[in-house]
Design a protein around this motif. Structure first.
Motif, PDB file in Angstrom:
ATOM      1  N   ASP A  49       0.986  -1.047  -0.084  1.00 49.12           N
ATOM      2  CA  ASP A  49       0.191  -0.046   0.092  1.00 49.12           C
ATOM      3  C   ASP A  49       0.953   1.312  -0.164  1.00 49.12           C
ATOM      4  OD1 ASP A  49       0.800   0.160   2.589  1.00 49.12           O
ATOM      5  OD2 ASP A  49      -1.152   0.118   3.550  1.00 49.12           O
ATOM      6  N   ALA A  50       0.373   2.443   0.509  1.00 50.54           N
ATOM      7  CA  ALA A  50       1.267   3.706   0.533  1.00 50.54           C
ATOM      8  C   ALA A  50       2.146   3.694   1.401  1.00 50.54           C
ATOM      9  CB  ALA A  50       0.469   4.934   0.521  1.00 50.54           C
ATOM     10  N   SER A  92      -3.863   2.973  -1.730  1.00 52.94           N
ATOM     11  CA  SER A  92      -3.369   4.418  -1.118  1.00 52.94           C
ATOM     12  C   SER A  92      -3.483   4.214   0.460  1.00 52.94           C
ATOM     13  CB  SER A  92      -4.397   5.635  -1.767  1.00 52.94           C
ATOM     14  OG  SER A  92      -5.638   5.445  -1.245  1.00 52.94           O
ATOM     15  N   LEU A 125      -2.739   3.810   4.468  1.00 55.64           N
ATOM     16  CA  LEU A 125      -1.457   4.384   5.154  1.00 55.64           C
ATOM     17  C   LEU A 125      -1.277   3.445   6.418  1.00 55.64           C
ATOM     18  CD1 LEU A 125      -1.922   7.945   4.231  1.00 55.64           C
ATOM     19  CD2 LEU A 125      -0.030   6.645   3.790  1.00 55.64           C
ATOM     20  N   SER A 138      -6.779  11.706  -0.438  1.00 50.67           N
ATOM     21  CA  SER A 138      -6.403  11.030  -1.716  1.00 50.67           C
ATOM     22  C   SER A 138      -7.707  10.590  -2.286  1.00 50.67           C
ATOM     23  CB  SER A 138      -5.816   9.724  -1.450  1.00 50.67           C
ATOM     24  OG  SER A 138      -6.716   8.965  -0.450  1.00 50.67           O
ATOM     25  N   SER A 174       1.385  15.190   0.561  1.00 53.57           N
ATOM     26  CA  SER A 174       1.986  14.190   0.528  1.00 53.57           C
ATOM     27  C   SER A 174       3.056  13.815  -0.601  1.00 53.57           C
ATOM     28  CB  SER A 174       0.881  13.019   0.047  1.00 53.57           C
ATOM     29  OG  SER A 174       0.158  12.529   1.149  1.00 53.57           O
TER      30      SER A 174
END
Length: 451
Positions: free
Chosen positions: A34-35, A75, A77, A135, A320
């Motif tokens: 993921d991010a 996306s 976190l 996002s 970001s």
């Protein structure tokens, strides 16, 4: 998993999904992360296009004892979409049906619909969808539901779960359910469960009329502490802005380096927007914030019209990518604390960054106490172990001040180890029993949330 057994699973996936079963190493590589975190290679990746296909996949996985890891746009976190070895990643990006009903002011959306697309589809009818994570142009409704995501509008308008009227999901037996918010509120249980209790295949969400008037300002302070004090005072005076976001000086400087839009350097920034049906009330509310900001040493600039207001929010959404120019990696913390504790919490996190010798920048939805301290680092020069130690200490700051581990990003893998400090043993036991009742074989997103 034995080679022959794995091959049997892959053969069934190919028969069920054809080319939408991704089996090559190159294709699977894209779905390992993921991010913020990277996991092992999954057994396979599948891209279902309907709830019936999701149900069939669950029955297949249950029969073979293979775990399923749901994934939206990647996306997230907290490591929530990172697979474990031997698992099947269920990527929902092909499930994108969206229907807006202006008469009921609702929309039905499948999990692969991006957040921004819902509001864009509602706008011609004079409606909008308030949840707006940073996002929002890439994040999907399924991921937002899994994490109960918020965004800049959450202080006034609430988070994703506040807008769900009906939820469709597939349970651990491969059965499809479509439920409203009833006595047991199963949708409420699945929202924020990070894909550990079922696979969401659709939701009916509430839309709101677009506000007729908006007003915005930028206030810049000598530091974060007076900014936090001004926010606490403004809210106590009765202000409930639609958006109230902050950036510390390091974060604001990074955004200015990235966008070159004339943001003041060396100052902590507060971005505020008020909205409503009556222009006088909108202006009055913004004036309450402005007065509090000036009392705490801020210089204030009001946006002159829609274009300048949009520029402010473009700056916030650029955080970001801007931070990625400072260090190649980051850990994005996501604590939430009582507003009264904001000045002290911000001060303690700044001190921790200095003590650990690591770059820490702070920003977030300060109106509701949701802070995003980011630890920026270069793994070639700085110890990742020390980075995670600092992340744990930041989490402890939140807990000491009556806060929680996550405001919207979720627990996932990142904070699973922190849970025993945040939740008492009896409550943890109850959470485990909920998981066992709805997912007795541990089929859905194993290893996430619960230690």
């Amino acid at each position: 998993m034995a080679l022959s057994r794995a091959q049997g699973v892959l053969d069934e996936l190919k028969a069920l999904f054809g080319p939408r079963a991704l089996l090559s190493r190159a294709a699977k590589e894209v779905y390992r992360y993921d991010a913020i975190l990277v996991g092992p290679e999954p057994l396979a990746v599948v891209l279902p296009e309907s709830r019936e296909e999701v149900a069939a996949l669950v029955r297949l996985a249950r029969r073979h004892g293979v775990a399923l890891v749901p994934r939206g746009a990647g996306s997230g976190l907290s490591g929530g979409a990172v697979p474990e070895e031997g698992a099947i990643v269920v990527a929902f990006t092909r499930m994108t049906r969206l229907e807006v009903d202006p008469h009921t002011q609702t929309a039905w959306a499948e999990p692969g619909v991006t957040t921004a697309r819902i509001s864009e589809a509602a706008r011609p009818f004079g409606l909008f969808y308030p949840p707006d994570p940073a996002s929002y142009r890439t994040s999907t409704l399924g991921g937002n539901l899994a994490e109960n995501a918020g965004g800049p509008l959450c202080f006034k308008y609430g988070v994703t779960g506040d807008y769900v009227l009906e939820l469709e999901f597939v349970d651990a037996w491969g059965e499809v359910h479509r439920l409203g918010r009833g006595a047991y509120d199963l949708p409420g249980l699945l929202i924020g469960s990070e894909g550990t209790l079922g696979l969401i295949t659709g939701a009916r969400v509430r839309l709101l009329p677009l506000p007729r008037h908006r007003a915005a300002l930028l206030a810049h302070f000598p530091g974060v502490e007076p900014l936090a004090e001004a926010v606490s005072e403004a809210v106590a005076s009765g202000a409930v802005p639609a958006r109230m976001e902050f950036m510390d000086p390091a974060c604001a400087g990074a955004v200015e380096d990235y966008l070159r839009m004339g943001l003041p350097r060396g100052r902590a920034l507060l971005l505020v927007e008020t909205d409503g049906e009556e222009v006088d009330l909108v202006e009055e509310e913004l004036s309450l914030v402005e007065a509090s900001a000036r009392r705490h040493g801020a210089e204030v600039v009001r946006a002159a019209g829609e274009a300048e207001a949009e520029a402010l929010w473009r700056a916030r959404r650029a955080v970001s990518p801007a931070l990625g120019r400072i260090r190649p990696k980051r850990v994005n913390e996501d604590i939430a604390v009582p507003r009264s504790a904001l000045p002290q919490v911000v001060r303690e996190i700044e001190a921790l960054g200095r003590a650990f010798g690591l770059v820490v920048v702070q920003f977030g939805h300060i109106g509701d106490g949701n802070l995003h301290p980011n630890i920026l680092f270069d793994p070639r020069r700085e110890s990742e172990e020390r980075v995670w130690e600092l992340a744990h200490e930041i989490a402890r700051v939140a807990l000491r001040h009556g806060g929680v581990l996550s405001g919207e990003h979720g627990i996932g893998l990142m904070k699973r180890g922190f849970m025993p400090e945040a939740v008492d043993p009896e409550t943890l036991g109850a959470l485990h029993r909920v998981k066992e009742a709805l997912d007795p074989t541990g089929l859905f997103n194993p290893g996430k949330v619960l230690p």
